[in-house]
Design an enzyme around this catalytic site. Structure first.
Site, mmCIF file in Angstrom:
data_model
loop_
_atom_site.group_PDB
_atom_site.id
_atom_site.type_symbol
_atom_site.label_atom_id
_atom_site.label_comp_id
_atom_site.label_asym_id
_atom_site.label_seq_id
_atom_site.Cartn_x
_atom_site.Cartn_y
_atom_site.Cartn_z
ATOM 1 C CD1 TRP A 227 24.469 10.287 -34.580
ATOM 2 C CD2 TRP A 227 24.287 12.000 -33.165
ATOM 3 N NE1 TRP A 227 25.386 11.232 -34.959
ATOM 4 C CE2 TRP A 227 25.303 12.294 -34.111
ATOM 5 C CE3 TRP A 227 23.992 12.930 -32.177
ATOM 6 C CZ2 TRP A 227 26.021 13.485 -34.079
ATOM 7 C CZ3 TRP A 227 24.714 14.125 -32.140
ATOM 8 C CH2 TRP A 227 25.703 14.395 -33.085
ATOM 9 C CG ASP B 275 17.661 11.367 -34.371
ATOM 10 O OD1 ASP B 275 17.448 11.925 -35.467
ATOM 11 O OD2 ASP B 275 18.721 11.502 -33.731
ATOM 12 C CE LYS C 88 22.784 14.270 -39.600
ATOM 13 N NZ LYS C 88 24.248 14.428 -39.694
#
Length: 361
Positions: free
Chosen positions: A101, A172, A196
């Site tokens: 990511w 992030d 999530k």
């Protein structure tokens, strides 16, 4: 109907209490005579939902007043572009790449402006954090970007490794936000996709220091400008109203669990018993990540005999343990044990893994 133990990396499990409350309120929210999905986003009913959600989030995370909380659309992937659009301001930014990511965030930012890779652990297959002598920071960077928990590779940056570098830190936190307390003031901007630990997909949370607002060029779309969204209370356009409502219910559920301190204690125990199962399997299972930076949320593991993978997945699914297949880029297995996955679910997984190893070892 029997509910499964859901180890999906995202969209992920939601607290059953939250789902039941949403079910009860689906047709008639608090006497409004309609669903939250049907409300005007500018009406007093939805405004009360939005205001309460922000207040509860600020309480949970200890968010100071100098930070703006934005409820946006587009997912964390959109933020890979939106962040440099807003913060570069003609300068350069640094990226530390510790997994898929952060690598994607770096690649996307290169499309927007000047960015540089300050460190990467790709040569080590993203199984550790970079050593201090591998990190080359620009003291004049517009910001430093990190992914504090890599969902795919299972690498988490411990709180004690978050240091002040003299430039705004952008993080992030999609796959571990709200899993434990953090010091928000160490960051210039925090962002997270909701699917999530926050709520359903379609909602993105951005927490940004007010000093970082107002630097975007006039050439970017108005809806992408953090300052404009902040001025309009996240409602320049219609926000993801139902996602915000569910997130608000999750925030209230977290408060009932003892806040982030209480949640951290539960998450630590869940991670402990799962990693203990892996480490004490005599090599039947293995986790490749350096123990100093193993994720408490996303636990990848492999079987020593990969020919058993299909049987493991089939038998675990039959036992009500689902979404354990690892990401296609790394293979093996992965158990995502987010806040809404209870200790009982992780214990059920551990019991299955021990039994499977005993029968097939």
């Amino acid at each position: 109907m029997s509910r499964i133990w859901n180890f999906s990396a995202g969209p992920a499990a939601l607290p059953e209490e939250v789902l039941r409350q949403a079910q009860e309120e689906l047709l008639d929210w608090h006497g409004a005579g309609c669903s939250v999905m049907e409300m005007s986003h500018r009406g007093k009913d939805f405004m009360s939902i939005l205001e309460q959600a922000e207040a509860d989030l600020r309480e949970l995370m200890g968010i100071p007043e100098q930070y703006k909380v934005l409820f946006l659309q587009g997912g964390a992937t959109q933020q890979f572009a939106q962040i440099p659009m807003n913060l570069l301001a003609g300068r350069s930014a640094d990226y530390i790449v510790t997994g898929s990511w952060s690598k994607k965030a770096f690649k996307e930012a290169q499309r927007i402006g000047k960015v540089r890779c300050a460190a990467t652990t790709e040569a080590s297959n993203f199984t550790r954090l970079p050593y201090a002598n591998e990190i080359q920071l620009d003291p004049f960077a517009a910001y430093l970007h990190v992914c504090t928990n890599e969902t795919i590779h299972g690498v988490e940056i411990p709180a004690h490794r978050i240091a002040d570098t003299g430039v705004p830190l952008v993080a992030d936190m999609s796959s571990h936000i709200l899993s434990r307390p953090i010091n928000v003031e160490k960051f210039g901007l925090i962002y997270a996709g909701a699917q999530k630990n926050i709520g359903p997909s379609g909602l993105t949370l951005v927490i940004v220091h007010r000093d970082l607002l107002g630097m975007a060029p006039l050439t970017i779309p108005t809806v992408m400008d953090y300052a404009v969204m902040a001025e309009n209370g996240s409602m320049l356009n219609t926000p993801p109203t139902y996602g915000i409502y569910i997130a608000g219910l999750v925030f209230q559920w977290l408060k009932r669990q003892g806040g982030l301190e209480g949640m951290a204690a539960i998450n630590d125990e869940k991670a402990r018993i799962l990693y203990e199962c892996i480490d004490q399997s005599g090599g039947f299972y293995a986790n490749p990540v350096d123990p100093d930076c193993r994720s408490a949320m996303n636990v990848p593991f492999v079987l020593a005999n990969s020919e058993l993978d299909a049987a493991f997945l089939a038998e675990s699914k039959a036992a009500g343990l689902v979404s354990l297949k690892g990401h296609k880029s790394v293979g093996g297995m992965r158990a995502s044990i987010y806040n809404a996955v209870p200790l009982a679910g992780v214990q059920a997984l551990v019991d299955f893994m021990n039994d499977f190893a005993k029968r097939n070892g």
